[in-house]
Design a protein around this motif. Structure first.
Motif, PDB file in Angstrom:
ATOM      1  N   MET A  28       0.900  -1.120  -0.238  1.00  0.00           N
ATOM      2  CA  MET A  28      -0.073   0.196  -0.028  1.00  0.00           C
ATOM      3  C   MET A  28       1.118   1.070   0.405  1.00  0.00           C
ATOM      4  O   MET A  28       1.768   1.093   0.321  1.00  0.00           O
ATOM      5  N   LEU A  29       0.350   2.325  -0.953  1.00  0.00           N
ATOM      6  CA  LEU A  29       1.086   3.345  -0.464  1.00  0.00           C
ATOM      7  C   LEU A  29       1.202   4.206   0.722  1.00  0.00           C
ATOM      8  O   LEU A  29       0.088   4.194   1.287  1.00  0.00           O
ATOM      9  N   SER A  30       2.244   5.205   1.208  1.00  0.00           N
ATOM     10  CA  SER A  30       2.163   5.618   2.155  1.00  0.00           C
ATOM     11  C   SER A  30       1.663   6.969   1.721  1.00  0.00           C
ATOM     12  O   SER A  30       1.549   7.368   0.399  1.00  0.00           O
ATOM     13  N   CYS A  31       1.779   8.252   3.116  1.00  0.00           N
ATOM     14  CA  CYS A  31       1.368   9.593   2.615  1.00  0.00           C
ATOM     15  C   CYS A  31       2.099   9.973   1.616  1.00  0.00           C
ATOM     16  O   CYS A  31       1.369  11.255   1.326  1.00  0.00           O
ATOM     17  N   GLU A  32       3.074  10.075   1.513  1.00  0.00           N
ATOM     18  CA  GLU A  32       4.381  10.379   1.581  1.00  0.00           C
ATOM     19  C   GLU A  32       4.214  10.409  -0.132  1.00  0.00           C
ATOM     20  O   GLU A  32       4.737  11.239  -1.323  1.00  0.00           O
ATOM     21  N   GLN A  33       4.085   9.302  -0.419  1.00  0.00           N
ATOM     22  CA  GLN A  33       4.414   8.438  -2.034  1.00  0.00           C
ATOM     23  C   GLN A  33       3.068   8.982  -2.350  1.00  0.00           C
ATOM     24  O   GLN A  33       2.390   9.295  -4.315  1.00  0.00           O
ATOM     25  N   VAL A  34       2.379   9.371  -1.594  1.00  0.00           N
ATOM     26  CA  VAL A  34       0.715   9.758  -2.056  1.00  0.00           C
ATOM     27  C   VAL A  34       0.594  11.284  -2.871  1.00  0.00           C
ATOM     28  O   VAL A  34       0.299  11.557  -3.758  1.00  0.00           O
ATOM     29  N   THR A  35       1.828  12.419  -1.906  1.00  0.00           N
ATOM     30  CA  THR A  35       1.225  13.324  -2.185  1.00  0.00           C
ATOM     31  C   THR A  35       2.721  13.507  -3.417  1.00  0.00           C
ATOM     32  O   THR A  35       2.278  14.651  -4.444  1.00  0.00           O
ATOM     33  N   GLN A  36       3.570  12.613  -3.373  1.00  0.00           N
ATOM     34  CA  GLN A  36       3.802  12.795  -4.451  1.00  0.00           C
ATOM     35  C   GLN A  36       3.098  12.237  -6.121  1.00  0.00           C
ATOM     36  O   GLN A  36       3.672  12.940  -7.184  1.00  0.00           O
ATOM     37  N   LEU A  37       2.452  11.366  -6.167  1.00  0.00           N
ATOM     38  CA  LEU A  37       1.954  11.134  -6.739  1.00  0.00           C
ATOM     39  C   LEU A  37       0.834  12.050  -7.455  1.00  0.00           C
ATOM     40  O   LEU A  37       0.354  12.211  -8.261  1.00  0.00           O
ATOM     41  N   LEU A  38       0.172  12.761  -6.639  1.00  0.00           N
ATOM     42  CA  LEU A  38      -0.763  13.876  -6.586  1.00  0.00           C
ATOM     43  C   LEU A  38      -0.085  14.488  -6.965  1.00  0.00           C
ATOM     44  O   LEU A  38      -1.497  15.749  -8.399  1.00  0.00           O
ATOM     45  N   GLU A  39       0.794  15.594  -7.362  1.00  0.00           N
ATOM     46  CA  GLU A  39       1.327  15.997  -8.366  1.00  0.00           C
ATOM     47  C   GLU A  39       1.805  15.681  -9.523  1.00  0.00           C
ATOM     48  O   GLU A  39       1.790  16.847 -10.123  1.00  0.00           O
ATOM     49  N   GLN A  40       1.625  14.156 -10.045  1.00  0.00           N
ATOM     50  CA  GLN A  40       2.293  13.773 -10.822  1.00  0.00           C
ATOM     51  C   GLN A  40      -0.060  14.557 -11.969  1.00  0.00           C
ATOM     52  O   GLN A  40      -0.449  13.974 -11.595  1.00  0.00           O
ATOM     53  N   ASP A  41       0.807  14.341 -13.161  1.00  0.00           N
ATOM     54  CA  ASP A  41      -0.319  14.280 -14.464  1.00  0.00           C
ATOM     55  C   ASP A  41      -0.933  13.301 -14.805  1.00  0.00           C
ATOM     56  O   ASP A  41      -2.244  13.075 -14.559  1.00  0.00           O
ATOM     57  N   GLN A  42       0.004  12.241 -15.285  1.00  0.00           N
ATOM     58  CA  GLN A  42      -0.664  10.989 -15.741  1.00  0.00           C
ATOM     59  C   GLN A  42       0.114   9.756 -14.751  1.00  0.00           C
ATOM     60  O   GLN A  42       1.052  10.010 -14.261  1.00  0.00           O
ATOM     61  N   LEU A  43      -0.691   9.194 -14.589  1.00  0.00           N
ATOM     62  CA  LEU A  43       0.109   7.939 -13.536  1.00  0.00           C
ATOM     63  C   LEU A  43      -0.689   6.608 -14.284  1.00  0.00           C
ATOM     64  O   LEU A  43      -2.210   6.216 -15.266  1.00  0.00           O
ATOM     65  N   SER A  44      -0.667   5.468 -14.181  1.00  0.00           N
ATOM     66  CA  SER A  44      -0.506   4.135 -14.505  1.00  0.00           C
ATOM     67  C   SER A  44      -1.849   3.700 -13.696  1.00  0.00           C
ATOM     68  O   SER A  44      -1.792   4.090 -12.900  1.00  0.00           O
ATOM     69  N   GLY A  45      -2.656   2.779 -14.997  1.00  0.00           N
ATOM     70  CA  GLY A  45      -3.606   2.195 -14.365  1.00  0.00           C
ATOM     71  C   GLY A  45      -2.823   1.004 -12.366  1.00  0.00           C
ATOM     72  O   GLY A  45      -3.597   1.942 -11.705  1.00  0.00           O
ATOM     73  N   SER A  46      -2.408   0.826 -12.542  1.00  0.00           N
ATOM     74  CA  SER A  46      -2.588   0.574 -11.185  1.00  0.00           C
ATOM     75  C   SER A  46      -1.687   1.493 -10.277  1.00  0.00           C
ATOM     76  O   SER A  46      -1.897   1.775  -8.544  1.00  0.00           O
ATOM     77  N   LYS A  47      -0.675   2.377 -10.689  1.00  0.00           N
ATOM     78  CA  LYS A  47      -0.977   3.673  -9.312  1.00  0.00           C
ATOM     79  C   LYS A  47      -1.630   4.149  -9.320  1.00  0.00           C
ATOM     80  O   LYS A  47      -2.143   5.022  -7.967  1.00  0.00           O
ATOM     81  N   ARG A  48      -2.985   4.259 -10.779  1.00  0.00           N
ATOM     82  CA  ARG A  48      -4.149   5.054  -9.666  1.00  0.00           C
ATOM     83  C   ARG A  48      -4.846   4.466  -9.017  1.00  0.00           C
ATOM     84  O   ARG A  48      -5.835   5.165  -8.068  1.00  0.00           O
ATOM     85  N   LEU A  49      -4.483   3.091  -9.132  1.00  0.00           N
ATOM     86  CA  LEU A  49      -5.520   2.276  -7.897  1.00  0.00           C
ATOM     87  C   LEU A  49      -5.243   2.784  -6.525  1.00  0.00           C
ATOM     88  O   LEU A  49      -6.137   2.658  -5.701  1.00  0.00           O
ATOM     89  N   LYS A  50      -3.738   1.817  -6.371  1.00  0.00           N
ATOM     90  CA  LYS A  50      -3.111   2.485  -5.367  1.00  0.00           C
ATOM     91  C   LYS A  50      -4.109   3.573  -4.987  1.00  0.00           C
ATOM     92  O   LYS A  50      -4.083   3.789  -3.033  1.00  0.00           O
ATOM     93  N   LEU A  51      -3.794   4.601  -5.244  1.00  0.00           N
ATOM     94  CA  LEU A  51      -3.927   6.169  -5.089  1.00  0.00           C
ATOM     95  C   LEU A  51      -5.173   5.991  -4.107  1.00  0.00           C
ATOM     96  O   LEU A  51      -5.729   6.773  -3.296  1.00  0.00           O
ATOM     97  N   LYS A  52      -6.375   5.314  -5.542  1.00  0.00           N
ATOM     98  CA  LYS A  52      -7.544   5.735  -5.001  1.00  0.00           C
ATOM     99  C   LYS A  52      -7.702   4.757  -3.849  1.00  0.00           C
ATOM    100  O   LYS A  52      -9.158   5.788  -2.692  1.00  0.00           O
ATOM    101  N   MET A  53      -7.044   3.789  -3.512  1.00  0.00           N
ATOM    102  CA  MET A  53      -7.748   3.063  -2.081  1.00  0.00           C
ATOM    103  C   MET A  53      -6.475   3.600  -0.775  1.00  0.00           C
ATOM    104  O   MET A  53      -7.921   4.224   0.600  1.00  0.00           O
ATOM    105  N   HIS A  54      -5.833   4.491  -1.904  1.00  0.00           N
ATOM    106  CA  HIS A  54      -5.310   4.955  -0.127  1.00  0.00           C
ATOM    107  C   HIS A  54      -6.862   6.167  -0.158  1.00  0.00           C
ATOM    108  O   HIS A  54      -6.402   6.432   1.698  1.00  0.00           O
ATOM    109  N   LEU A  55      -6.487   7.139  -0.643  1.00  0.00           N
ATOM    110  CA  LEU A  55      -7.449   8.135  -0.134  1.00  0.00           C
ATOM    111  C   LEU A  55      -8.875   8.388   0.487  1.00  0.00           C
ATOM    112  O   LEU A  55      -9.091   8.471   1.123  1.00  0.00           O
ATOM    113  N   LEU A  56      -9.275   6.274  -0.477  1.00  0.00           N
ATOM    114  CA  LEU A  56     -10.894   5.933   0.400  1.00  0.00           C
ATOM    115  C   LEU A  56     -10.261   6.141   2.541  1.00  0.00           C
ATOM    116  O   LEU A  56     -11.253   6.087   2.456  1.00  0.00           O
ATOM    117  N   ILE A  57      -9.435   5.586   2.264  1.00  0.00           N
ATOM    118  CA  ILE A  57      -8.853   5.324   3.773  1.00  0.00           C
ATOM    119  C   ILE A  57      -8.149   6.472   4.328  1.00  0.00           C
ATOM    120  O   ILE A  57      -8.597   6.587   5.873  1.00  0.00           O
TER     121      ILE A  57
END
Length: 106
Positions: free
Chosen positions: A28-57
């Motif tokens: 699972m993604l850490s909060c630090e990883q999530v903040t970095q991913l939120l700054e990116q424009d395009q994400l791969s499908g798996s990273k996008r799914l992990k991001l959504k799962m983290h934001l759900l929690i």
């Protein structure tokens, strides 16, 4: 509704910590990883799914995402404002005066 969602996320978070095996939580993604991913424009499908799962929690990361969205919108509004001819002239003059001061200091 927002209060309900915050409570729901808190409960989900606690359940994940208690019930999901540590091996799976490592992926699972850490909060630090999530903040970095939120700054990116395009994400791969798996990273996008992990991001959504983290934001759900995670309510903190969800709040951070909302704040980043507000900052982005407001900064776009600022860049769309047109300068008056007087403002442009003052900027140009100050630019030349800084260049002159720099040349004279050498």
């Amino acid at each position: 509704m927002s209060k309900f969602i915050r409570i729901f996320r808190s409960i989900i978070h606690d359940l994940v910590i208690l019930l999901v095996p540590k091996v799976l939580r490592k992926n699972m993604l850490s909060c630090e990883q999530v903040t970095q991913l939120l700054e990116q424009d395009q994400l791969s499908g798996s990273k996008r799914l992990k991001l959504k799962m983290h934001l759900l929690i995670c309510q903190c990361c969800t709040d951070y995402k909302k704040q980043m969205s507000i900052i982005t919108q407001e900064s776009k509004k600022l860049t769309q404002q047109a300068l008056t001819p007087e403002q442009k002239k003052r900027i140009k003059n100050s630019k030349f005066s800084v260049i002159e001061k720099y040349k004279n200091s050498k």
